[in-house]
Structure formats: C-alpha cells, structure tokens
Design an enzyme around this catalytic site. Structure first.
Site, PDB file in Angstrom:
ATOM      1  CD  GLU A  34     -27.101  11.842   1.164  1.00  0.00           C
ATOM      2  OE1 GLU A  34     -26.495  12.929   1.141  1.00  0.00           O
ATOM      3  OE2 GLU A  34     -28.321  11.729   0.953  1.00  0.00           O
ATOM      4  CB  SER A  68      -0.907   0.009   1.227  1.00  0.00           C
ATOM      5  OG  SER A  68      -1.540   1.263   1.333  1.00  0.00           O
ATOM      6  N   GLY A  86     -17.820  -1.847 -14.714  1.00  0.00           N
ATOM      7  CA  GLY A  86     -17.652  -2.700 -13.542  1.00  0.00           C
ATOM      8  C   GLY A  86     -18.752  -2.474 -12.532  1.00  0.00           C
ATOM      9  CD  GLN A 112      -7.983   6.919  -0.777  1.00  0.00           C
ATOM     10  OE1 GLN A 112      -8.665   6.910   0.236  1.00  0.00           O
ATOM     11  NE2 GLN A 112      -6.739   6.496  -0.795  1.00  0.00           N
ATOM     12  CB  VAL A 170     -26.370  -7.028 -17.397  1.00  0.00           C
ATOM     13  CG1 VAL A 170     -27.472  -8.083 -17.415  1.00  0.00           C
ATOM     14  CG2 VAL A 170     -26.939  -5.646 -17.619  1.00  0.00           C
ATOM     15  CD  GLU A 171     -28.156 -10.858 -14.653  1.00  0.00           C
ATOM     16  OE1 GLU A 171     -26.901 -10.861 -14.637  1.00  0.00           O
ATOM     17  OE2 GLU A 171     -28.824 -11.305 -15.613  1.00  0.00           O
ATOM     18  CE  LYS A 172     -20.998  -8.381  -9.241  1.00  0.00           C
ATOM     19  NZ  LYS A 172     -19.703  -9.117  -9.415  1.00  0.00           N
ATOM     20  N   GLY A 207      -4.884   5.582 -11.895  1.00  0.00           N
ATOM     21  CA  GLY A 207      -5.636   5.832 -10.665  1.00  0.00           C
ATOM     22  C   GLY A 207      -4.831   6.471  -9.546  1.00  0.00           C
ATOM     23  CE  LYS A 263     -11.721   0.190  -0.513  1.00  0.00           C
ATOM     24  NZ  LYS A 263     -11.594   0.985  -1.743  1.00  0.00           N
TER      25      LYS A 263
HETATM   26  P1  ATR Z   1     -13.856  -4.802  -6.612  1.00  0.00           P
HETATM   27  O1  ATR Z   1     -14.610  -4.912  -5.332  1.00  0.00           O
HETATM   28  O2  ATR Z   1     -12.393  -4.498  -6.431  1.00  0.00           O
HETATM   29  O3  ATR Z   1     -14.481  -3.895  -7.608  1.00  0.00           O
HETATM   30  P2  ATR Z   1     -14.987  -7.301  -7.557  1.00  0.00           P
HETATM   31  O4  ATR Z   1     -16.145  -7.165  -6.669  1.00  0.00           O
HETATM   32  O5  ATR Z   1     -14.311  -8.622  -7.655  1.00  0.00           O
HETATM   33  O6  ATR Z   1     -13.815  -6.281  -7.205  1.00  0.00           O
HETATM   34  O7  ATR Z   1     -15.461  -6.810  -8.999  1.00  0.00           O
HETATM   35  C1  ATR Z   1     -14.647  -6.928 -10.067  1.00  0.00           C
HETATM   36  C2  ATR Z   1     -15.309  -6.285 -11.282  1.00  0.00           C
HETATM   37  O8  ATR Z   1     -14.489  -6.514 -12.413  1.00  0.00           O
HETATM   38  C3  ATR Z   1     -16.670  -6.857 -11.610  1.00  0.00           C
HETATM   39  O9  ATR Z   1     -17.453  -5.853 -12.199  1.00  0.00           O
HETATM   40  C4  ATR Z   1     -16.313  -7.956 -12.631  1.00  0.00           C
HETATM   41  O10 ATR Z   1     -17.356  -8.309 -13.493  1.00  0.00           O
HETATM   42  P3  ATR Z   1     -18.482  -9.369 -13.001  1.00  0.00           P
HETATM   43  O11 ATR Z   1     -19.366  -8.651 -12.038  1.00  0.00           O
HETATM   44  O12 ATR Z   1     -19.196  -9.765 -14.252  1.00  0.00           O
HETATM   45  O13 ATR Z   1     -17.731 -10.508 -12.372  1.00  0.00           O
HETATM   46  C5  ATR Z   1     -15.238  -7.236 -13.402  1.00  0.00           C
HETATM   47  N1  ATR Z   1     -14.311  -8.127 -14.116  1.00  0.00           N
HETATM   48  C6  ATR Z   1     -13.326  -8.879 -13.605  1.00  0.00           C
HETATM   49  N2  ATR Z   1     -12.645  -9.523 -14.554  1.00  0.00           N
HETATM   50  C7  ATR Z   1     -13.227  -9.163 -15.735  1.00  0.00           C
HETATM   51  C8  ATR Z   1     -12.979  -9.493 -17.097  1.00  0.00           C
HETATM   52  N3  ATR Z   1     -11.991 -10.312 -17.450  1.00  0.00           N
HETATM   53  N4  ATR Z   1     -13.778  -8.915 -18.015  1.00  0.00           N
HETATM   54  C9  ATR Z   1     -14.781  -8.105 -17.680  1.00  0.00           C
HETATM   55  N5  ATR Z   1     -15.053  -7.748 -16.412  1.00  0.00           N
HETATM   56  C10 ATR Z   1     -14.292  -8.269 -15.454  1.00  0.00           C
END
Ligand code: ATR
Length: 285
Positions: free
Chosen positions: A79, A16, A129, A251, A156-158, A244, A67
């Site tokens: 909030e 870190s 993501g 942050q 997509v559901e997420k 980033g 987190k």
């Molecule tokens: P964090 O909490 O660090 O964001 P995470 O909860 O593991 O980590 O989420 C990782 C994100 O990267 C998710 O949106 C994941 O997509 P899914 O929700 O479909 O799993 C996305 N991700 C990881 N590897 C990927 C890949 N090779 N291509 C596309 N999306 C990816």
C-alpha cells in the site's frame, strides 16, 4: 551454506552506502547475504534487474532514477508503494511474481520518532519538495497522525497532485493536508523535512527561517557535505538539524526485514556509518 544475493540497482551506484549497511546487518543477524552494486544503463533497468533475478538473486534495492520503473515491475505492490507510486525495494518471489515495496517513508518515520525521539502524532509538519523523495515518504508520515502536513514546492502544481493522491489517506488518519508554494508555507513548524534537491544544487534553503521555531526538528534527506548548508542554516535559527543518514539506515533495515524475516538493530550500524563518514570527510582530498 548457500549465500543469497541482493544489490542496490541505480545509476550512479558507485558511492552507495547500502552494501556497507547490509554487510553490517548480515553479520549482526548471522544471515548468509551477499549484497552488491548493480549499475543499470538509463534505458536498461528492466533487463538488467531481470538478468540479476534470473541468475538466482533474491531481491534488490532501487535508487535514483529507477524507483518509478521498479514500481511498474511489481506484480504485487504494498500500500505504501501504491501511495508513493514508486518502489525502493523489490523481492523476487518465485511464486506470484515480484513484490514492490517502498521503505523510505517508514525509514524516515522511525528515524524521527525513535532515533531523534520526536513524536509525529499531533505535530505540525512541513515537507519540502514534490519529487520522488517527498512522494515516497508522505504516506507513512500521514499514518503517524500529525495534526497538519504542508507539502510545499517551487512548482505548486506538483505538490497539489501529490496531495490529491493522498487526500483519502490523510482523511483516514485525521490529518489536515495541504499543498503550498514556497512563498508562505506557514510558520513555526514542529518538524521540517527537506526532500528537495536544493542542497545538491547548492542553492540554499528555499524557504525563510520563519518556518522554524526554537527546537524544530529540521531534517534534510541528504547526508555528508551536501547536507551541511541546511544543517548550518537550521542551527543558526535555533532548530535541531538532522541529516538523512538515519533514514538511510532505517529504510535499509526495513528492506532487510522484508527479505530475511529478521529485523536488525540499527543503532550500532548508524554509529559505525557516522564514524566512517566523519573519518572520510576529515581526510584532506
Ligand atoms: P527526487 O525524485 O530525487 O525528489 P526530483 O523529482 O528531481 O528529484 O525533484 C526535485 C525536487 O527538488 C522538486 O521538488 C524540485 O522542485 P520543482 O518541482 O519545482 O522542480 C525541488 N528543487 C530542486 N532544486 C530546487 C531549488 N533550487 N529550489 C527549490 N526547489 C528545488
């Protein structure tokens, strides 16, 4: 003079950059702060942080994968932490219990609008993501009043669940917010933010270059070699790539301000960190 203790809690935390960033903030603002690393076993986040607080520490930052647990530990929550359902900053208040905050989103917003000088008001934004990283920044992004935000995710559901949670917030700020898969998230965005772990997985950028236009700000929340393929891809398609590191420093500054009541200057710290990273990665290993 007594020194107040803070730390970054996570697993892993060895690499870190937060201790170095906070040491520079403390020096610059003349604050008596000692900021270290707090390694937590995966099943022992809560007792480890509780012991740290009981030993007199004033607060901690929280990183992967804790987190969500940190948010749960907050007796009071800001909030923006509520929207994210996750916290990256805890303040151990003596009265009223711990305050849980999330400074990731405001850090990202400041890096985009102040450091990169790109306005978010009225912009069309693609956020890729639907993990903790994206959920953590969506609220503050919407509060800037972009015209449109598309949250695109492989699953997509997420993305839909996060959009639903932010629907009232988006409406309050006059933003069109929608969820999408990766096949057709839209084209020619002004700002494209990668909050997926795809860079880490080394699997390349999971959307096509049509999401960019010449001059799009394309930002990966990663930094160092992990961000390089994304930055190369962005540049090759006429966008302006950004890693980033600025978000990381911003942050941290927001957390420092929450704890100390003093806002440090971020530009010299970001510059120092960039120089340090460049030197590290230039050294053959
Ligand atoms: P964090 O909490 O660090 O964001 P995470 O909860 O593991 O980590 O989420 C990782 C994100 O990267 C998710 O949106 C994941 O997509 P899914 O929700 O479909 O799993 C996305 N991700 C990881 N590897 C990927 C890949 N090779 N291509 C596309 N999306 C990816």
């Amino acid at each position: 003079m007594s020194v107040d203790r803070y730390a970054v809690a996570g697993n892993p935390v060895t690499h870190s950059r937060s201790p170095a960033i906070h040491a520079l903030f403390a020096k610059q603002t003349d604050q008596a702060v000692d900021y270290g690393r707090l390694h937590c076993e995966l099943d022992a986040f809560k007792p480890t942080v509780q012991a740290f607080a009981a030993a007199g520490a004033k607060g901690c930052n929280v990183t992967v994968p804790f987190k969500f647990e940190a948010f749960e530990l907050g007796a009071r929550r800001t909030e923006r932490a509520e929207l994210a359902q996750a916290a990256n900053t805890l303040r151990f208040d003596a009265d009223g219990g711990w305050l849980a905050d999330n400074t990731d989103g405001v850090g990202l917003v400041r890096d985009i609008t102040v450091n990169a000088g790109v306005p978010l008001k009225g912009a069309r934004v693609l956020l890729l993501g639907a993990g903790g990283a994206s959920a953590g920044v969506l609220g503050p992004l919407l509060a800037e009043g972009p015209a449109e935000v598309v949250l695109a995710n492989r699953t997509v559901e997420k993305a839909e669940a996060i959009v639903q949670r932010h629907a009232a917030w988006a409406a309050r700020h006059g933003v069109q917010l929608r969820a999408s898969g990766l096949a057709q998230p839209g084209t020619a965005f002004d700002v494209f933010i990668n909050g997926t772990a795809a860079s880490l997985a080394g699997s390349g950028v999971p959307v096509g270059p049509e999401v960019l236009r010449p001059g799009t700000l394309a930002l990966d929340m990663m930094y160092g070699p992990a961000a390089q393929p994304f930055l190369d891809w962005a540049t090759a398609h006429g966008a302006t790539g950004r890693d980033g590191l600025g978000m990381l420093v911003e942050q941290a500054a927001e957390a420092f301000a929450l704890w100390r009541g003093v806002r440090p200057q971020t530009a010299p710290v970001l510059q120092a960190l960039r120089a340090q990273l460049a030197a590290e990665y230039a050294t053959p290993r």
